[in-house]
Motif scaffolding. Sequence first.
Motif, PDB file in Angstrom:
ATOM      1  N   ALA A 126       0.850  -1.210   0.000  1.00 45.90           N
ATOM      2  CA  ALA A 126       0.000   0.000   0.000  1.00 45.90           C
ATOM      3  C   ALA A 126       0.881   1.253   0.000  1.00 45.90           C
ATOM      4  N   TRP A 185       4.079   1.519  -1.023  1.00 44.48           N
ATOM      5  CA  TRP A 185       4.769   1.575  -2.315  1.00 44.48           C
ATOM      6  C   TRP A 185       3.827   2.099  -3.403  1.00 44.48           C
ATOM      7  N   ARG A 224       4.153   5.484  -5.585  1.00 44.94           N
ATOM      8  CA  ARG A 224       4.258   5.339  -7.046  1.00 44.94           C
ATOM      9  C   ARG A 224       3.195   6.172  -7.761  1.00 44.94           C
ATOM     10  N   ARG A 227       3.335  -3.267 -13.977  1.00 47.31           N
ATOM     11  CA  ARG A 227       3.990  -3.707 -12.739  1.00 47.31           C
ATOM     12  C   ARG A 227       3.062  -3.480 -11.545  1.00 47.31           C
ATOM     13  N   TRP A 228       2.474  -2.307 -11.501  1.00 40.31           N
ATOM     14  CA  TRP A 228       1.549  -1.958 -10.414  1.00 40.31           C
ATOM     15  C   TRP A 228       0.356  -2.913 -10.409  1.00 40.31           C
ATOM     16  N   VAL A 282       1.402  -6.416  -9.139  1.00 37.36           N
ATOM     17  CA  VAL A 282       1.614  -6.463  -7.684  1.00 37.36           C
ATOM     18  C   VAL A 282       0.266  -6.476  -6.959  1.00 37.36           C
ATOM     19  N   HIS A 283      -0.646  -5.613  -7.389  1.00 38.85           N
ATOM     20  CA  HIS A 283      -1.941  -5.568  -6.704  1.00 38.85           C
ATOM     21  C   HIS A 283      -2.775  -6.817  -6.943  1.00 38.85           C
ATOM     22  N   ILE A 335      -1.188  -9.529  -4.669  1.00 33.56           N
ATOM     23  CA  ILE A 335      -1.462  -9.368  -3.230  1.00 33.56           C
ATOM     24  C   ILE A 335      -2.935  -9.662  -2.932  1.00 33.56           C
ATOM     25  N   ILE A 390      -3.288 -13.423  -2.723  1.00 37.93           N
ATOM     26  CA  ILE A 390      -2.737 -13.932  -1.453  1.00 37.93           C
ATOM     27  C   ILE A 390      -3.724 -13.652  -0.310  1.00 37.93           C
ATOM     28  N   PHE A 391      -4.272 -12.459  -0.289  1.00 37.10           N
ATOM     29  CA  PHE A 391      -5.241 -12.125   0.764  1.00 37.10           C
ATOM     30  C   PHE A 391      -6.476 -13.031   0.684  1.00 37.10           C
ATOM     31  N   ILE A 413      -5.657 -16.350   2.194  1.00 38.17           N
ATOM     32  CA  ILE A 413      -5.613 -16.284   3.667  1.00 38.17           C
ATOM     33  C   ILE A 413      -7.040 -16.179   4.231  1.00 38.17           C
ATOM     34  N   LEU A 415      -8.555 -19.570   4.208  1.00 38.57           N
ATOM     35  CA  LEU A 415      -8.068 -20.385   5.340  1.00 38.57           C
ATOM     36  C   LEU A 415      -8.766 -19.966   6.635  1.00 38.57           C
ATOM     37  N   PHE A 423      -6.913  -7.399  11.879  1.00 36.83           N
ATOM     38  CA  PHE A 423      -5.727  -6.744  11.314  1.00 36.83           C
ATOM     39  C   PHE A 423      -5.745  -6.843   9.787  1.00 36.83           C
ATOM     40  N   LEU A 424      -6.067  -8.041   9.280  1.00 35.21           N
ATOM     41  CA  LEU A 424      -6.104  -8.226   7.825  1.00 35.21           C
ATOM     42  C   LEU A 424      -7.176  -7.352   7.184  1.00 35.21           C
ATOM     43  N   VAL A 483      -5.870  -3.831   6.889  1.00 34.66           N
ATOM     44  CA  VAL A 483      -4.902  -3.742   5.787  1.00 34.66           C
ATOM     45  C   VAL A 483      -5.632  -3.807   4.438  1.00 34.66           C
ATOM     46  N   ILE A 539      -7.053  -0.452   3.663  1.00 38.65           N
ATOM     47  CA  ILE A 539      -6.015   0.499   3.217  1.00 38.65           C
ATOM     48  C   ILE A 539      -5.618   0.196   1.767  1.00 38.65           C
ATOM     49  N   LEU A 540      -5.422  -1.094   1.458  1.00 39.21           N
ATOM     50  CA  LEU A 540      -5.049  -1.485   0.093  1.00 39.21           C
ATOM     51  C   LEU A 540      -6.126  -1.075  -0.909  1.00 39.21           C
ATOM     52  N   VAL A 566      -6.064   2.630  -1.494  1.00 40.30           N
ATOM     53  CA  VAL A 566      -4.943   3.009  -2.358  1.00 40.30           C
ATOM     54  C   VAL A 566      -5.281   2.721  -3.822  1.00 40.30           C
TER      55      VAL A 566
END
Lengths: 52, 134
Positions: A28, A30, A34, B69-70, B73-74, B77, B80-81, B84, B87, B110-111, B114, B117-118, B121
Motif C-alpha cells: 500500500a 509503495w 508510485r 507492474r503496479w 503487484v496488486h 497481493i 494472497i489475501f 488467507i 483459510l 488486522f487483515l 490492511v 487500506i489497500l 490506495v
Amino acid sequence: MNADLAYYMERILIIAAPLTGLVGLAVAGWSAIRTRRRYYEEFMDRRRSRRD
Amino acid sequence: MVSLSARTVEWLVYTCLLGLIPVVARLLVWGIASKGVEPLAVSDLVAFGLVLHSANIQQVGRLGDTDKRWSAVHFGISIIFIVIYALLMFTTILPSANLNQASILNVSLFLCIVSFILSFVVYMRMQAEDRGSV
C-alpha cells in the motif's frame, strides 16, 4: 484428524496472516508513493510544455 | 485535504458499506440481545475482506497496460489475501473447539484493516487515472 488439521491451520494462520498483513501494508505504501510520483511527473511535464 | 471523486464515494458506499453489512448486523443484534451474541466474528470480517479484494481485482483489471507492474503487484497481493481469508473461513467451518479463537479474531481484524487500506490506495489510483493529474 480434525483436531490435528485445526491445530496446523491455526499455527499457519497465526504466522502467515500477520506477515501477509505487513506485506500488504508495504505494498500500500509503495503503491501510494508510485501513484503520487507518476502523476506528479506527468503534471510537471504538462506544465513545462505549456510554458514552452 | 483529500477530495474524493464520485468513484471513491461509490467505493465507500457500494463496496465498503455492502461488505460491512454482516458486521453491522451482528453489532445491532449484539446491542439488542442480552447475551449469547459476540460483537465481532471471523466470518463477517472474512466476508468484508473478500468483498474488498474482489472489487480490487476488478478495478486493477480495468487499468489495462497503463502500469503493468503496479497491476501485477496488486493482483498478486489480492490473490494472497483471498487465500488467507479462505483459510480463516475454514477455521470457522471446522467443528473443533481447540482453536485459539481470540488470536484468529485479532488476525482477521488486522487483515481487514490492511485490506481497507489497500483498497483505498487502489481507488485513489483510479481517481488519479480519471483526472489524469494530481
